[in-house]
Design a protein around this motif. Sequence first.
Motif: not given
Length: 83
Positions: A15-33
């Motif tokens: 509800s309070n964060y922009k989130t998106i599904y990405a396989y193999g992740t656990w709450g990282q900031v989405l970066t190119n790396n």
Amino acid sequence: MNNQEFINRLLKIVSNYKTIYAYGTWGQVLTNNVITSKTKQYSWWYTASRQSMLKNLVGKGYYVFDCVGLIKAVLWGWTGNGT
């Protein structure tokens, strides 16, 4: 933590964060790396179109989780501070 506290923490994240599904992740900031690293691990999931969609969200404050990663993040004390 009881079951209701657990559910409340899950709801707070979605509800309070922009989130998106990405396989193999656990709450990282989405970066190119992150995209590059996960593509090397799971090339079958990170198709060119998925990579493109995710790259369009880089720098916009998104956090990436998969379903198990969201559960782990709550249990590991995820705070949304980007680390």
